[in-house]
Design an enzyme around this catalytic site. Structure first.
Site, PDB file in Angstrom:
ATOM      1  CE  LYS A 195      -1.869   2.704   3.174  1.00 45.84           C
ATOM      2  NZ  LYS A 195      -1.958   4.021   2.545  1.00 45.84           N
ATOM      3  CD  GLU A 269      14.015   0.312   8.004  1.00 47.11           C
ATOM      4  OE1 GLU A 269      14.548   1.277   8.582  1.00 47.11           O
ATOM      5  OE2 GLU A 269      14.592  -0.756   7.784  1.00 47.11           O
ATOM      6  CB  CYS A 303      13.270   8.597   7.827  1.00 48.49           C
ATOM      7  SG  CYS A 303      14.027   7.635   6.533  1.00 48.49           S
ATOM      8  CD  GLU A 400      10.750  12.164  11.593  1.00 50.79           C
ATOM      9  OE1 GLU A 400       9.658  11.671  11.896  1.00 50.79           O
ATOM     10  OE2 GLU A 400      11.570  11.595  10.855  1.00 50.79           O
TER      11      GLU A 400
HETATM   12  P1  NDP Z   1       2.578   7.521   8.525  1.00 49.88           P
HETATM   13  O1  NDP Z   1       3.060   6.586   9.559  1.00 49.88           O
HETATM   14  O2  NDP Z   1       1.462   8.394   8.841  1.00 49.88           O
HETATM   15  O3  NDP Z   1       2.176   6.723   7.209  1.00 49.88           O
HETATM   16  C1  NDP Z   1       2.975   5.718   6.647  1.00 49.88           C
HETATM   17  C2  NDP Z   1       2.085   4.735   5.907  1.00 49.88           C
HETATM   18  O4  NDP Z   1       1.268   4.042   6.853  1.00 49.88           O
HETATM   19  C3  NDP Z   1       1.137   5.391   4.925  1.00 49.88           C
HETATM   20  O5  NDP Z   1       0.943   4.542   3.824  1.00 49.88           O
HETATM   21  C4  NDP Z   1      -0.135   5.511   5.757  1.00 49.88           C
HETATM   22  O6  NDP Z   1      -1.296   5.636   4.994  1.00 49.88           O
HETATM   23  C5  NDP Z   1      -0.091   4.206   6.516  1.00 49.88           C
HETATM   24  N1  NDP Z   1      -0.875   4.179   7.747  1.00 49.88           N
HETATM   25  C6  NDP Z   1      -1.395   5.217   8.458  1.00 49.88           C
HETATM   26  N2  NDP Z   1      -2.039   4.758   9.556  1.00 49.88           N
HETATM   27  C7  NDP Z   1      -1.923   3.408   9.546  1.00 49.88           C
HETATM   28  C8  NDP Z   1      -2.363   2.364  10.414  1.00 49.88           C
HETATM   29  N3  NDP Z   1      -3.040   2.610  11.533  1.00 49.88           N
HETATM   30  N4  NDP Z   1      -2.052   1.091  10.102  1.00 49.88           N
HETATM   31  C9  NDP Z   1      -1.345   0.807   8.998  1.00 49.88           C
HETATM   32  N5  NDP Z   1      -0.916   1.734   8.127  1.00 49.88           N
HETATM   33  C10 NDP Z   1      -1.184   3.031   8.393  1.00 49.88           C
HETATM   34  O7  NDP Z   1       3.867   8.324   8.091  1.00 49.88           O
HETATM   35  P2  NDP Z   1       3.962   9.401   6.952  1.00 49.88           P
HETATM   36  O8  NDP Z   1       3.347   8.916   5.746  1.00 49.88           O
HETATM   37  O9  NDP Z   1       3.468  10.683   7.482  1.00 49.88           O
HETATM   38  O10 NDP Z   1       5.566   9.438   6.707  1.00 49.88           O
HETATM   39  C11 NDP Z   1       6.393  10.208   7.442  1.00 49.88           C
HETATM   40  C12 NDP Z   1       7.100   9.382   8.499  1.00 49.88           C
HETATM   41  O11 NDP Z   1       7.746   8.256   7.941  1.00 49.88           O
HETATM   42  C13 NDP Z   1       8.202  10.172   9.181  1.00 49.88           C
HETATM   43  O12 NDP Z   1       8.121  10.001  10.566  1.00 49.88           O
HETATM   44  C14 NDP Z   1       9.482   9.536   8.655  1.00 49.88           C
HETATM   45  O13 NDP Z   1      10.560   9.647   9.499  1.00 49.88           O
HETATM   46  C15 NDP Z   1       9.079   8.140   8.423  1.00 49.88           C
HETATM   47  N6  NDP Z   1       9.928   7.526   7.410  1.00 49.88           N
HETATM   48  C16 NDP Z   1      10.845   6.597   7.830  1.00 49.88           C
HETATM   49  C17 NDP Z   1      11.731   6.040   6.927  1.00 49.88           C
HETATM   50  C18 NDP Z   1      12.704   5.004   7.362  1.00 49.88           C
HETATM   51  O14 NDP Z   1      13.223   4.294   6.508  1.00 49.88           O
HETATM   52  N7  NDP Z   1      12.996   4.864   8.645  1.00 49.88           N
HETATM   53  C19 NDP Z   1      11.715   6.438   5.517  1.00 49.88           C
HETATM   54  C20 NDP Z   1      10.689   7.380   5.190  1.00 49.88           C
HETATM   55  C21 NDP Z   1       9.827   7.898   6.127  1.00 49.88           C
HETATM   56  P3  NDP Z   1      -1.777   7.114   4.533  1.00 49.88           P
HETATM   57  O15 NDP Z   1      -0.611   7.859   4.038  1.00 49.88           O
HETATM   58  O16 NDP Z   1      -2.704   6.827   3.451  1.00 49.88           O
HETATM   59  O17 NDP Z   1      -2.373   7.730   5.754  1.00 49.88           O
END
Ligand code: NDP
Length: 490
Positions: A195, A269, A303, A400
């Site tokens: 997804k 991650e 991130c 962050e």
């Molecule tokens: P989110 O955690 O909000 O979303 C990540 C994904 O999870 C999206 O596809 C989101 O859907 C989905 N999601 C949201 N709620 C749920 C749930 N309850 N159960 C399962 N899936 C869910 O993060 P962001 O999209 O805002 O991304 C930013 C964050 O990601 C930052 O904190 C960043 O540091 C981290 N990140 C970490 C990386 C790493 O490798 N460590 C790399 C890149 C980012 P939807 O978007 O449709 O809400």
């Protein structure tokens, strides 16, 4: 000694870059995208859909199907069937050929992917063209190579696939994150339900088209679009064997709780708040360039971004002067212009979060510095920002922000900077700038971060493992280590 005359970089008042827009005419965008389930593009249950909008132009891009629990169930069933009947039993060297073909097709369509990534996500075309797409293709090439060599990856052990992998990715590197997840899973013989994030589904659906064109057997990769609820449906599906998640620490914790007590394995991650440390013996210009790249690359939506700068006190003045000078030359604007350094903030929600932190930083007493650049009228924009005189207890230092905001602190001794750098709930990455190899080795062993870059920053390579400690999650992606999350070892 005569005082050296101060020089100032001020390109703007002398000359300007002409616009150098990348053409988008060659990239096909459909009016509507379905879910990719069992080798077919299908509508979501009840025809539910959502729209995606460009964060730079605010123009409507396309509609995407919103997958319900039932749609996710269909995708997981298709993945299970493909795992049992086709992909699991297939000879590893045959699997490798498919993965290799995906990599080649991605290279062939690289320009189209780059353009779509910038339109949908807001990142500068130079970055999607030179970083996101080539590294995504490289991941497929790299893991294609491992598919028939797993006995060398795990000597003395037999590596069996885990089964069906549910994969959930964020919006900051949509295609690249999909490649990080799908390539090693397929190489180890697993099937996938992925997804993408709600705000950036376009290149994931293009990837579905590419995978379809590659002839990959139906059901091996399924891509379902939707919001957090769709992600939760994947995580909670009883027939998913492994969850691979990249996103926020908050959602990572929800997932961790959801799978507790089940047989599911997971890699998480999550977020980061990396320290970028510059010593007085570092080559200043090179370091300043690396610090700028470390935080303003991809608007700071990274991130592992170097969002906390630690400058050795005796070089503070010169480093800050050079940082301010460099900041004033950054071009903020149209992601499709090849001159652009800092593109659009991915969504209105993320812009509101960043603005909230800018306010908090000022209220906490840090000194804000932003260059005098004009921002486009439409779209989501944020000026590259420095917070000087920041201190360890400030929220802008601890939390962050995920935007183009760099906090600046000073230090005197190595021990002091190690303490300060490690004083965060996160532990994903760090950077060290120094002329001395001994200092580098000293710090790499003491900084609690999954990756420590020395005299460089934000270098990604499919052969290197990536992942964090503490609230930055667990498990590694990339390299040999990235395979281990997708196998059971006997
Ligand atoms: P989110 O955690 O909000 O979303 C990540 C994904 O999870 C999206 O596809 C989101 O859907 C989905 N999601 C949201 N709620 C749920 C749930 N309850 N159960 C399962 N899936 C869910 O993060 P962001 O999209 O805002 O991304 C930013 C964050 O990601 C930052 O904190 C960043 O540091 C981290 N990140 C970490 C990386 C790493 O490798 N460590 C790399 C890149 C980012 P939807 O978007 O449709 O809400």
């Amino acid at each position: 000694m005569a005082k050296k005359k101060e020089t100032k970089l001020d390109f703007g008042s002398k000359w300007d870059y002409s616009a150098a827009p990348e053409s988008a005419g060659h990239a096909e965008i459909k009016k509507e995208y379905g879910l990719y389930i069992n080798g077919k593009f299908v509508k979501a249950e009840g025809g539910k859909k959502f729209a995606s909008t460009s964060p730079s132009s605010e123009k409507h891009i396309a509609y995407f199907a919103e997958a319900s629990n039932k749609d996710v169930d269909k995708a997981v069933k298709a993945a299970r069937k493909a795992y049992n009947e086709v992909w699991g039993p297939m000879a590893p060297k045959e699997r490798a050929k498919y993965i290799f073909r995906i990599a080649r097709l991605m290279q062939e369509r690289a320009r189209e992917f780059a353009v779509l990534e910038s339109i949908d996500g807001g990142k500068p075309i130079r970055e999607s063209r030179d970083v996101d797409v080539p590294i995504a293709a490289n991941h497929f090439f790299y893991y294609a190579g491992w598919a028939d060599k797993l006995e060398y990856a795990f000597p003395g052990k037999t590596a069996k696939p885990v089964g069906v992998s549910g994969q959930i990715i964020p919006w900051n590197f949509p295609l690249l994150m999909a490649a990080w997840k799908i390539a090693p899973a397929l190489a180890c013989g697993n099937t996938v339900v992925l997804k993408p994030a709600e705000t950036t589904p376009l290149t994931a659906m293009k990837l579905a088209e590419l995978i379809h064109d590659s002839g990959l057997p139906a059901g091996v990769v399924n891509i379902v679009t939707g919001a957090g609820a769709t992600g939760a449906a994947i995580v909670n599906h009883p027939d998913v064997d492994k969850v691979a998640f990249t996103g926020s620490t908050g959602v990572g914790k929800i997932i961790q709780k959801a799978i507790a007590g089940t047989n599911k394995t997971a890699t998480l991650e999550l977020g980061g708040k990396a320290a970028n440390i510059i010593f007085d013996d570092a080559p200043t210009d090179q370091a300043v360039e690396g610090i700028i790249n470390g935080i303003f690359f991809n608007q700071g939506h990274v991130c592992c971004a170097g969002s906390r700068l630690f400058v050795q006190e005796n070089v503070k003045d010169i480093v800050i002067k050079k940082l301010k000078d460099r900041l004033s030359t950054l071009i903020v604007g149209d992601p499709m212009d090849k001159n652009t350094d800092v593109g659009a903030i991915n969504s209105k929600e993320q812009l509101a979060t960043i603005n909230k932190y800018l306010k908090i930083g000022v209220e906490e007493g840090a000194e804000i510095y932003q260059p005098n650049c004009t921002l486009p009228k439409k779209g989501n924009w944020c000026k590259p920002t420095l917070f000087l005189e920041a201190s360890q207890s400030h929220r802008i230092v601890q939390e962050e922000i995920f935007g183009p905001v760099l906090t600046v602190q000073t230090f005197r001794t190595i021990d002091e900077v190690i303490d300060k750098a490690n004083n965060t709930p996160f532990g994903l990455s760090a950077g060290v700038w120094t002329d001395k190899g001994s200092k580098i080795f000293n710090l790499t062993t003491k900084l609690r971060a999954g990756i420590v870059w020395a005299n460089t920053f934000n270098k990604f390579d499919p052969t290197s493992p990536f992942g964090g400690y503490k609230e930055s999650g667990y498990g590694r992606e990339g390299g040999l280590q990235g395979l281990s999350a997708y196998v059971k070892l006997n």
